[in-house]
Design a protein around this motif. Structure first.
Motif, PDB file in Angstrom:
ATOM      1  N   ASN A 279       0.871  -1.174   0.000  1.00 17.35           N
ATOM      2  CA  ASN A 279       0.000   0.000   0.000  1.00 17.35           C
ATOM      3  C   ASN A 279       0.907   1.223   0.000  1.00 17.35           C
ATOM      4  O   ASN A 279       1.553   1.529   1.013  1.00 17.35           O
ATOM      5  CB  ASN A 279      -0.900  -0.016   1.232  1.00 17.35           C
ATOM      6  N   ALA A 280       1.006   1.913  -1.128  1.00 12.56           N
ATOM      7  CA  ALA A 280       1.942   3.030  -1.273  1.00 12.56           C
ATOM      8  C   ALA A 280       1.270   4.354  -0.922  1.00 12.56           C
ATOM      9  O   ALA A 280       0.249   4.724  -1.513  1.00 12.56           O
ATOM     10  CB  ALA A 280       2.486   3.080  -2.691  1.00 12.56           C
ATOM     11  N   VAL A 281       1.835   5.066   0.033  1.00 13.59           N
ATOM     12  CA  VAL A 281       1.413   6.419   0.393  1.00 13.59           C
ATOM     13  C   VAL A 281       2.507   7.348  -0.115  1.00 13.59           C
ATOM     14  O   VAL A 281       3.610   7.391   0.436  1.00 13.59           O
ATOM     15  CB  VAL A 281       1.224   6.574   1.909  1.00 13.59           C
ATOM     16  N   HIS A 282       2.198   8.091  -1.174  1.00 15.04           N
ATOM     17  CA  HIS A 282       3.234   8.806  -1.913  1.00 15.04           C
ATOM     18  C   HIS A 282       3.345  10.260  -1.462  1.00 15.04           C
ATOM     19  O   HIS A 282       2.401  11.041  -1.606  1.00 15.04           O
ATOM     20  CB  HIS A 282       2.914   8.748  -3.415  1.00 15.04           C
ATOM     21  N   HIS A 283       4.497  10.634  -0.947  1.00 20.73           N
ATOM     22  CA  HIS A 283       4.817  12.038  -0.681  1.00 20.73           C
ATOM     23  C   HIS A 283       5.652  12.505  -1.875  1.00 20.73           C
ATOM     24  O   HIS A 283       6.869  12.273  -1.923  1.00 20.73           O
ATOM     25  CB  HIS A 283       5.587  12.170   0.630  1.00 20.73           C
ATOM     26  N   LYS A 284       5.005  13.166  -2.812  1.00 18.31           N
ATOM     27  CA  LYS A 284       5.606  13.473  -4.114  1.00 18.31           C
ATOM     28  C   LYS A 284       5.952  14.955  -4.218  1.00 18.31           C
ATOM     29  O   LYS A 284       5.127  15.825  -3.931  1.00 18.31           O
ATOM     30  CB  LYS A 284       4.623  13.088  -5.224  1.00 18.31           C
ATOM     31  N   TYR A 285       7.186  15.223  -4.661  1.00 16.44           N
ATOM     32  CA  TYR A 285       7.645  16.596  -4.861  1.00 16.44           C
ATOM     33  C   TYR A 285       8.301  16.720  -6.233  1.00 16.44           C
ATOM     34  O   TYR A 285       8.553  15.721  -6.919  1.00 16.44           O
ATOM     35  CB  TYR A 285       8.645  16.989  -3.759  1.00 16.44           C
ATOM     36  N   ALA A 286       8.576  17.950  -6.634  1.00 15.78           N
ATOM     37  CA  ALA A 286       9.148  18.205  -7.957  1.00 15.78           C
ATOM     38  C   ALA A 286      10.575  17.666  -8.045  1.00 15.78           C
ATOM     39  O   ALA A 286      11.242  17.432  -7.035  1.00 15.78           O
ATOM     40  CB  ALA A 286       9.132  19.707  -8.245  1.00 15.78           C
ATOM     41  N   ASP A 287      11.037  17.494  -9.271  1.00 15.76           N
ATOM     42  CA  ASP A 287      12.379  16.986  -9.523  1.00 15.76           C
ATOM     43  C   ASP A 287      13.426  17.883  -8.867  1.00 15.76           C
ATOM     44  O   ASP A 287      13.355  19.115  -8.956  1.00 15.76           O
ATOM     45  CB  ASP A 287      12.625  16.922 -11.036  1.00 15.76           C
ATOM     46  N   HIS A 288      14.390  17.270  -8.197  1.00 18.84           N
ATOM     47  CA  HIS A 288      15.488  17.972  -7.508  1.00 18.84           C
ATOM     48  C   HIS A 288      14.992  18.834  -6.341  1.00 18.84           C
ATOM     49  O   HIS A 288      15.697  19.755  -5.914  1.00 18.84           O
ATOM     50  CB  HIS A 288      16.288  18.843  -8.478  1.00 18.84           C
ATOM     51  N   HIS A 289      13.808  18.552  -5.839  1.00 27.24           N
ATOM     52  CA  HIS A 289      13.254  19.353  -4.739  1.00 27.24           C
ATOM     53  C   HIS A 289      14.168  19.318  -3.512  1.00 27.24           C
ATOM     54  O   HIS A 289      14.680  18.262  -3.130  1.00 27.24           O
ATOM     55  CB  HIS A 289      11.878  18.802  -4.360  1.00 27.24           C
ATOM     56  N   THR A 290      14.393  20.463  -2.907  1.00 26.41           N
ATOM     57  CA  THR A 290      15.152  20.538  -1.663  1.00 26.41           C
ATOM     58  C   THR A 290      14.190  20.287  -0.515  1.00 26.41           C
ATOM     59  O   THR A 290      13.324  21.115  -0.220  1.00 26.41           O
ATOM     60  CB  THR A 290      15.813  21.922  -1.508  1.00 26.41           C
ATOM     61  N   PHE A 291      14.324  19.158   0.132  1.00 27.78           N
ATOM     62  CA  PHE A 291      13.402  18.789   1.195  1.00 27.78           C
ATOM     63  C   PHE A 291      13.577  19.713   2.394  1.00 27.78           C
ATOM     64  O   PHE A 291      14.691  19.982   2.838  1.00 27.78           O
ATOM     65  CB  PHE A 291      13.621  17.338   1.611  1.00 27.78           C
ATOM     66  N   THR A 292      12.443  20.177   2.915  1.00 28.43           N
ATOM     67  CA  THR A 292      12.445  21.071   4.067  1.00 28.43           C
ATOM     68  C   THR A 292      12.082  20.290   5.326  1.00 28.43           C
ATOM     69  O   THR A 292      11.590  19.152   5.266  1.00 28.43           O
ATOM     70  CB  THR A 292      11.435  22.212   3.876  1.00 28.43           C
ATOM     71  N   LEU A 293      12.314  20.925   6.468  1.00 36.49           N
ATOM     72  CA  LEU A 293      11.908  20.305   7.731  1.00 36.49           C
ATOM     73  C   LEU A 293      10.401  20.058   7.757  1.00 36.49           C
ATOM     74  O   LEU A 293       9.927  19.048   8.289  1.00 36.49           O
ATOM     75  CB  LEU A 293      12.315  21.199   8.896  1.00 36.49           C
ATOM     76  N   LYS A 294       9.645  20.969   7.150  1.00 36.49           N
ATOM     77  CA  LYS A 294       8.192  20.808   7.095  1.00 36.49           C
ATOM     78  C   LYS A 294       7.818  19.570   6.287  1.00 36.49           C
ATOM     79  O   LYS A 294       6.922  18.808   6.686  1.00 36.49           O
ATOM     80  CB  LYS A 294       7.552  22.058   6.488  1.00 36.49           C
ATOM     81  N   ASN A 295       8.486  19.371   5.145  1.00 37.47           N
ATOM     82  CA  ASN A 295       8.216  18.185   4.316  1.00 37.47           C
ATOM     83  C   ASN A 295       8.455  16.899   5.097  1.00 37.47           C
ATOM     84  O   ASN A 295       7.628  15.978   5.087  1.00 37.47           O
ATOM     85  CB  ASN A 295       9.113  18.170   3.083  1.00 37.47           C
ATOM     86  N   ILE A 296       9.598  16.830   5.758  1.00 41.75           N
ATOM     87  CA  ILE A 296       9.978  15.600   6.445  1.00 41.75           C
ATOM     88  C   ILE A 296       9.164  15.403   7.719  1.00 41.75           C
ATOM     89  O   ILE A 296       8.819  14.269   8.092  1.00 41.75           O
ATOM     90  CB  ILE A 296      11.488  15.593   6.751  1.00 41.75           C
ATOM     91  N   THR A 297       8.812  16.497   8.383  1.00 43.65           N
ATOM     92  CA  THR A 297       7.937  16.382   9.555  1.00 43.65           C
ATOM     93  C   THR A 297       6.589  15.805   9.160  1.00 43.65           C
ATOM     94  O   THR A 297       6.021  14.958   9.874  1.00 43.65           O
ATOM     95  CB  THR A 297       7.747  17.759  10.219  1.00 43.65           C
ATOM     96  N   LYS A 298       6.058  16.241   8.014  1.00 47.14           N
ATOM     97  CA  LYS A 298       4.786  15.690   7.516  1.00 47.14           C
ATOM     98  C   LYS A 298       4.928  14.189   7.244  1.00 47.14           C
ATOM     99  O   LYS A 298       4.035  13.395   7.596  1.00 47.14           O
ATOM    100  CB  LYS A 298       4.393  16.414   6.226  1.00 47.14           C
ATOM    101  N   LEU A 299       6.028  13.798   6.640  1.00 48.45           N
ATOM    102  CA  LEU A 299       6.278  12.381   6.366  1.00 48.45           C
ATOM    103  C   LEU A 299       6.333  11.579   7.659  1.00 48.45           C
ATOM    104  O   LEU A 299       5.685  10.518   7.786  1.00 48.45           O
ATOM    105  CB  LEU A 299       7.583  12.234   5.588  1.00 48.45           C
ATOM    106  N   VAL A 300       7.083  12.069   8.622  1.00 54.55           N
ATOM    107  CA  VAL A 300       7.239  11.362   9.895  1.00 54.55           C
ATOM    108  C   VAL A 300       5.910  11.278  10.638  1.00 54.55           C
ATOM    109  O   VAL A 300       5.552  10.232  11.203  1.00 54.55           O
ATOM    110  CB  VAL A 300       8.318  12.048  10.753  1.00 54.55           C
ATOM    111  N   ASP A 301       5.150  12.362  10.650  1.00 51.96           N
ATOM    112  CA  ASP A 301       3.855  12.366  11.329  1.00 51.96           C
ATOM    113  C   ASP A 301       2.905  11.358  10.689  1.00 51.96           C
ATOM    114  O   ASP A 301       2.181  10.632  11.397  1.00 51.96           O
ATOM    115  CB  ASP A 301       3.233  13.764  11.289  1.00 51.96           C
ATOM    116  N   ASP A 302       2.879  11.308   9.349  1.00 49.94           N
ATOM    117  CA  ASP A 302       2.013  10.344   8.667  1.00 49.94           C
ATOM    118  C   ASP A 302       2.448   8.917   8.978  1.00 49.94           C
ATOM    119  O   ASP A 302       1.608   8.022   9.172  1.00 49.94           O
ATOM    120  CB  ASP A 302       2.050  10.582   7.151  1.00 49.94           C
ATOM    121  N   PHE A 303       3.759   8.695   9.007  1.00 48.04           N
ATOM    122  CA  PHE A 303       4.267   7.358   9.323  1.00 48.04           C
ATOM    123  C   PHE A 303       3.853   6.950  10.736  1.00 48.04           C
ATOM    124  O   PHE A 303       3.347   5.838  10.958  1.00 48.04           O
ATOM    125  CB  PHE A 303       5.790   7.342   9.186  1.00 48.04           C
ATOM    126  N   ASN A 304       4.048   7.844  11.686  1.00 45.78           N
ATOM    127  CA  ASN A 304       3.726   7.514  13.078  1.00 45.78           C
ATOM    128  C   ASN A 304       2.229   7.340  13.298  1.00 45.78           C
ATOM    129  O   ASN A 304       1.808   6.578  14.181  1.00 45.78           O
ATOM    130  CB  ASN A 304       4.261   8.602  14.013  1.00 45.78           C
TER     131      ASN A 304
END
Length: 372
Positions: A279-304
């Motif tokens: 079951n793929a939950v896709h956090h998709k961003y543009a090519d070469h996107h510079t990941f921000t703390l907000k992006n990764i916090t959202k990923l971690v929160d969804d995972f948890n």
């Protein structure tokens, strides 16, 4: 049935993507202007009015006509693996997205912000070769030529100021059947007639079981010139490995995968996960996107927040290079973050034929006359 916040966001993104797809056609007049400028520029190079510099050593370019990923990095890595045992190989890239300028030779500690994500990936996978970046490919080759036997030029097909001896041009299978329009209405950086400069054409990301009839149809569409060699490749998904360690993992049916991508063509990877029963939950961003703390916090929160008993985070090799910042590493610490490496698989058992073309060019090289 009520929709979750995440499902609503995905629906809105899908609607926006569809609208943008059709709104791009309003930019067609600008595409005509851009296309005319590119055609004139190429004509000036072909006529010798603009200088194109050649060098007395094998230079191999890997490129494509469209913006976005067509598999240039996996092909460059394929060439490195093919040649590194017998030749002193260097790669030269522009270093897209880096926060530095000028000529830089990477070391094991170089990161994506210093040299770009793809060169950083090359250096991590092949620490014993020279990986260099420079905005000017001519200047870069000048700095490398005396100490190397082969230079691989990543994404330099449109860099006409440098004349390579062998040009490999990739076409993404998934984009062959759509409208072929120039920027900004479409994705083409130059008209399809630009393929005449290539020595080898490769249709990448093909379905592994693509039949002969479809291959013949694609060949008829591409119309390779008699001098050109046409190959078909598919993506070879390799074993997952741990982000920051050598731990390996396998995909399990029914597991939930939080997929983090900032690449141009993520659809094949999503399909790969779904085909594996995930079951793929896709956090998709543009090519070469510079990941921000907000992006990764959202990923971690969804995972948890996920109730799945079997879950993990997966990203690509290129994206992993852009996650290597202390503040992001701290957020991902102690989480099951895995990296999905990919390779190149030639269809029709033609890998040996391709290898022979490359090796013969390098071995018998005398002048920049290509492989013909």
């Amino acid at each position: 049935m009520s929709l979750t916040h995440w499902q609503i966001c995905r629906l809105l993104i899908s609607i926006f993507t569809i609208l943008m797809k059709y709104l791009r056609y309003l930019l067609w007049p600008f595409s005509l202007v851009y296309g005319a400028i590119v055609v004139i520029r190429n004509w000036f190079y072909d006529a010798g009015w603009f200088e194109s510099t050649s060098f007395d050593l094998p230079l191999i370019t890997v490129g494509n006509l469209a913006v976005g990923g067509a598999g240039k990095s996996p092909m460059t890595e394929y060439l490195i693996a093919l040649l590194k045992s017998n030749y002193k190989v260097a790669t030269l890239s522009r270093g897209y997205g880096r926060q530095t300028t000028g000529f830089i030779i990477a070391d094991r500690d170089s990161n994506a912000h210093e040299i770009g994500d793809e060169p950083a990936q090359f250096k991590q996978k092949f620490p014993n070769i020279i990986v260099a970046v420079c905005e000017s490919r001519v200047s870069g080759v000048e700095r490398l030529k005396d100490d190397h036997q082969v230079i691989l030029l990543d994404d330099a097909f449109q860099h006409r100021a440098l004349k390579a001896g062998l040009n490999i041009l990739l076409f993404d299978y998934n984009k062959l059947h759509g409208p072929q329009l120039m920027l900004p209405a479409g994705d083409l950086r130059e008209p399809t007639s630009g393929k005449m400069r290539a020595d080898i054409l490769i249709v990448s990301k093909c379905p592994p079981g693509m039949n002969a009839a479809e291959q013949e149809s694609i060949a008829a569409r591409l119309k390779p010139y008699p001098k050109q060699h046409l190959f078909f490749t598919s993506i070879a998904y390799q074993a997952l490995f741990g982000f920051g360690d050598s731990q390996q993992a396998t995909l399990k049916v029914g597991s939930t995968v939080f997929l983090l991508t900032g690449i141009a063509g993520s659809a094949p990877l999503v399909k790969h996960l779904q085909d594996a029963g995930c079951n793929a939950v896709h956090h998709k961003y543009a090519d070469h996107h510079t990941f921000t703390l907000k992006n990764i916090t959202k990923l971690v929160d969804d995972f948890n927040a996920s109730a799945s008993a079997d879950k993990l985070i997966i990203t690509t090799e290129k994206d992993a290079e852009r996650l290597k910042r202390p503040e992001i590493l701290e957020l991902l610490k102690n989480l099951p973050v895995m990296v999905q490496p990919i390779g190149v698989q030639f269809l029709n058992n033609e890998g040996a034929a391709f290898n022979n073309l490359i090796e013969n060019y390098v071995r018998k090289y005398t002048t920049h006359s290509g492989i013909h």
